[in-house]
Design a protein around this motif. Structure first.
Motif, PDB file in Angstrom:
ATOM      1  N   SER A  12      10.359  -9.858  12.102  1.00 43.52           N
ATOM      2  CA  SER A  12      11.395 -10.828  11.707  1.00 43.52           C
ATOM      3  C   SER A  12      11.176 -11.352  10.289  1.00 43.52           C
ATOM      4  CB  SER A  12      11.396 -12.002  12.695  1.00 43.52           C
ATOM      5  OG  SER A  12      10.183 -12.738  12.605  1.00 43.52           O
ATOM      6  N   ARG A  13       9.989 -11.116   9.720  1.00 46.07           N
ATOM      7  CA  ARG A  13       9.705 -11.551   8.358  1.00 46.07           C
ATOM      8  C   ARG A  13       9.240 -10.369   7.492  1.00 46.07           C
ATOM      9  NH1 ARG A  13       8.993 -16.772   6.880  1.00 46.07           N
ATOM     10  NH2 ARG A  13       9.225 -15.769   4.848  1.00 46.07           N
ATOM     11  N   PRO A  14      10.152  -9.409   7.267  1.00 43.64           N
ATOM     12  CA  PRO A  14       9.769  -8.260   6.436  1.00 43.64           C
ATOM     13  C   PRO A  14       9.389  -8.654   5.025  1.00 43.64           C
ATOM     14  CG  PRO A  14      12.152  -8.333   6.772  1.00 43.64           C
ATOM     15  CD  PRO A  14      11.565  -9.337   7.696  1.00 43.64           C
ATOM     16  N   ASP A  15       9.837  -9.849   4.589  1.00 38.81           N
ATOM     17  CA  ASP A  15       9.515 -10.312   3.241  1.00 38.81           C
ATOM     18  C   ASP A  15       8.043 -10.663   3.088  1.00 38.81           C
ATOM     19  OD1 ASP A  15      10.341 -12.329   5.150  1.00 38.81           O
ATOM     20  OD2 ASP A  15      10.047 -13.791   3.546  1.00 38.81           O
ATOM     21  N   LEU A  16       7.340 -10.842   4.212  1.00 38.57           N
ATOM     22  CA  LEU A  16       5.924 -11.198   4.147  1.00 38.57           C
ATOM     23  C   LEU A  16       4.998  -9.987   4.326  1.00 38.57           C
ATOM     24  CD1 LEU A  16       5.934 -14.498   6.260  1.00 38.57           C
ATOM     25  CD2 LEU A  16       6.072 -14.233   3.767  1.00 38.57           C
ATOM     26  N   GLY A  17       5.562  -8.844   4.651  1.00 37.62           N
ATOM     27  CA  GLY A  17       4.743  -7.655   4.877  1.00 37.62           C
ATOM     28  C   GLY A  17       5.041  -6.560   3.868  1.00 37.62           C
ATOM     29  N   LEU A  18       4.313  -5.456   4.018  1.00 36.16           N
ATOM     30  CA  LEU A  18       4.551  -4.247   3.232  1.00 36.16           C
ATOM     31  C   LEU A  18       4.636  -3.087   4.221  1.00 36.16           C
ATOM     32  CD1 LEU A  18       2.023  -4.690   0.261  1.00 36.16           C
ATOM     33  CD2 LEU A  18       4.528  -4.769   0.126  1.00 36.16           C
ATOM     34  N   ASN A  19       5.844  -2.546   4.408  1.00 30.05           N
ATOM     35  CA  ASN A  19       6.108  -1.550   5.430  1.00 30.05           C
ATOM     36  C   ASN A  19       5.654  -0.166   4.947  1.00 30.05           C
ATOM     37  OD1 ASN A  19       7.517   0.454   7.073  1.00 30.05           O
ATOM     38  ND2 ASN A  19       8.657  -1.285   7.918  1.00 30.05           N
ATOM     39  N   ALA A  20       4.566   0.312   5.534  1.00 30.68           N
ATOM     40  CA  ALA A  20       3.982   1.582   5.087  1.00 30.68           C
ATOM     41  C   ALA A  20       4.881   2.768   5.400  1.00 30.68           C
ATOM     42  CB  ALA A  20       2.613   1.781   5.730  1.00 30.68           C
ATOM     43  N   ILE A  21       5.620   2.709   6.495  1.00 31.15           N
ATOM     44  CA  ILE A  21       6.524   3.816   6.830  1.00 31.15           C
ATOM     45  C   ILE A  21       7.659   3.885   5.824  1.00 31.15           C
ATOM     46  CG2 ILE A  21       8.158   4.687   8.539  1.00 31.15           C
ATOM     47  CD1 ILE A  21       6.321   3.665  10.715  1.00 31.15           C
ATOM     48  N   HIS A  22       8.237   2.730   5.473  1.00 35.96           N
ATOM     49  CA  HIS A  22       9.289   2.724   4.454  1.00 35.96           C
ATOM     50  C   HIS A  22       8.758   3.278   3.139  1.00 35.96           C
ATOM     51  CE1 HIS A  22      11.936  -0.607   6.487  1.00 35.96           C
ATOM     52  NE2 HIS A  22      11.702   0.430   7.267  1.00 35.96           N
ATOM     53  N   ALA A  23       7.550   2.918   2.794  1.00 34.77           N
ATOM     54  CA  ALA A  23       6.970   3.427   1.552  1.00 34.77           C
ATOM     55  C   ALA A  23       6.760   4.936   1.618  1.00 34.77           C
ATOM     56  CB  ALA A  23       5.647   2.716   1.266  1.00 34.77           C
ATOM     57  N   MET A  24       6.334   5.432   2.774  1.00 31.20           N
ATOM     58  CA  MET A  24       6.116   6.867   2.904  1.00 31.20           C
ATOM     59  C   MET A  24       7.405   7.652   2.731  1.00 31.20           C
ATOM     60  SD  MET A  24       3.792   9.176   3.310  1.00 31.20           S
ATOM     61  CE  MET A  24       2.344   8.500   4.136  1.00 31.20           C
ATOM     62  N   ALA A  25       8.536   7.005   2.976  1.00 32.15           N
ATOM     63  CA  ALA A  25       9.814   7.692   2.790  1.00 32.15           C
ATOM     64  C   ALA A  25       9.955   8.219   1.361  1.00 32.15           C
ATOM     65  CB  ALA A  25      10.966   6.755   3.126  1.00 32.15           C
TER      66      ALA A  25
END
Length: 374
Positions: A189-202
């Motif tokens: 619910s707080r993507p602004d506080l994390g770093l999404n590794a799967i999105h980056a791998m895209a």
């Protein structure tokens, strides 16, 4: 022992790549020693596995290497009809892991040793048996590095990978790597506080797809199918569950290159795109997994003519699978592929070889010995 007895013993060793191989290497060493063959055990840097090099005839005269690997791929598939590490015979078929890839060739070479030892060889025949071929040809470079102290520069190397006893002059090179992206986890619910590794791998995946498409436009070598270099993403893993920001994602990819193209260079665009993600706060690891060069032997090479004479068939230009032959060629030795079995049976449940294929391979090796005799 005949070739079938030897194959039975070799298959019984579960010599899966990446594991200690002292049992199978020790048995082969003892067998060769029984027949008066000079054997050198060459421990690898791992400390628990070894290459073997043996010589029949005068080591200080140029001769020929018969090259094969002692390791096999795992055999955990449930579809096996019997134990993969117990040779089973049904008619002309001999079933078991490694029968085709490539303990059949090892068995034929070892079965030929008594006949070779009984000849007065003017030129030697060497046996070069390696480890960990199935995980990226990791063992044979250490063996190749020791060749100058073991024998005179060989006239050629016959790599006994399964080719239906048809000699083959070429194969593609390969490089494989793993990229690991580490981000920062948290609640979805707080993507602004994390770093999404799967999105980056895209981003890295997109670079891989683009490079794969670009390679279809050349350069070309019509000897191969397909006639161009290739790249693919093979395995992607990451994440824990859907409402957790994934903090790690892993990608395994490989490139296969036609002769004249460095396979590792084909992965460079993917690596560059992945490492650029560090600017966004991700931690990136690039881990090469394996690499070997392509092999391309000219049609008029002496060893190609020799195999043409021994088999009665002109060598094929190329095959799609890779072998240790490219590493021998990179070391300045003419190498060619010729061995019993069919590559389409390898790495599958109920792998098998046909008895006539084993016998034919043994006859070819003994015929090579007759040509090397004084």
């Amino acid at each position: 022992m005949d070739v079938f007895d030897i194959l039975d013993r070799l298959v019984a060793f579960p010599s899966v790549a990446g594991r200690p191989n002292g049992d199978i290497a020790g048995w082969i060493e003892a067998y060769l020693a029984e027949h008066g063959t000079r054997v050198t055990v060459l421990p690898g840097p791992e400390g628990d596995r070894s290459n073997l090099f043996a010589t029949i005839g005068p080591a200080n005269v140029p001769g020929y290497i018969l090259s094969g690997h002692m390791d096999v791929v795992p055999a955990a598939e449930p579809q096996w009809s019997s134990s993969p590490f117990a040779l089973r015979r049904e008619g002309e078929r001999l079933y078991g892991r490694g029968t085709t890839d490539m303990k059949g060739f090892l068995a034929a070479a070892l079965a030929a040793v008594p006949a070779l030892a009984g000849l007065r060889l003017a030129r030697p025949i060497h046996l070069a048996f390696s480890y960990d071929e199935e995980v990226g040809c990791r063992g044979v470079p250490h063996l190749i590095a020791r060749l100058p102290e073991l024998c005179a520069k060989p006239l050629g190397v016959i790599v006994g990978e399964p080719s239906g006893m048809r000699a083959v002059r070429g194969h593609k090179g390969k490089a494989a790597a793993r990229v690991i992206i580490n981000g920062r986890t948290g609640h979805s619910s707080r993507p602004d506080l994390g770093l999404n590794a799967i999105h980056a791998m895209a981003a890295a995946l997109s670079a891989a797809v683009n490079e794969a498409e670009r390679l279809t436009h050349g350069p070309f070598d019509p000897a191969f199918e397909p006639p161009y270099s290739s790249l693919q993403a093979g395995v992607v893993t990451g994440g824990h569950q859907v409402n957790i920001i994934p903090d790690i994602c892993t990608l395994d990819l490989e490139a296969r290159a036609i002769p004249g193209v460095d396979p590792a260079s084909l992965l460079a665009p993917v690596r560059a795109r992945a490492e650029a993600l560090a600017a966004d706060g991700f931690r990136i690891a690039w881990n090469p997994k394996s690499a070997y060069p392509a092999m391309s032997l000219p049609p008029d090479a002496p060893i190609a003519g020799l195999l043409h004479a021994l088999t009665g068939e002109a060598p094929l230009a190329a095959v799609s699978y890779g072998t240790e032959a490219g590493l021998y060629q990179a070391a300045g030795l003419d190498a060619i592929i010729c061995g019993p079995g069919d590559i389409d049976r390898a790495h599958k449940p109920d792998e098998y070889i046909v008895t006539s294929e084993l016998a034919g391979c043994q006859r070819l090796i003994e015929a090579l010995g007759a040509r090397c005799a004084a």
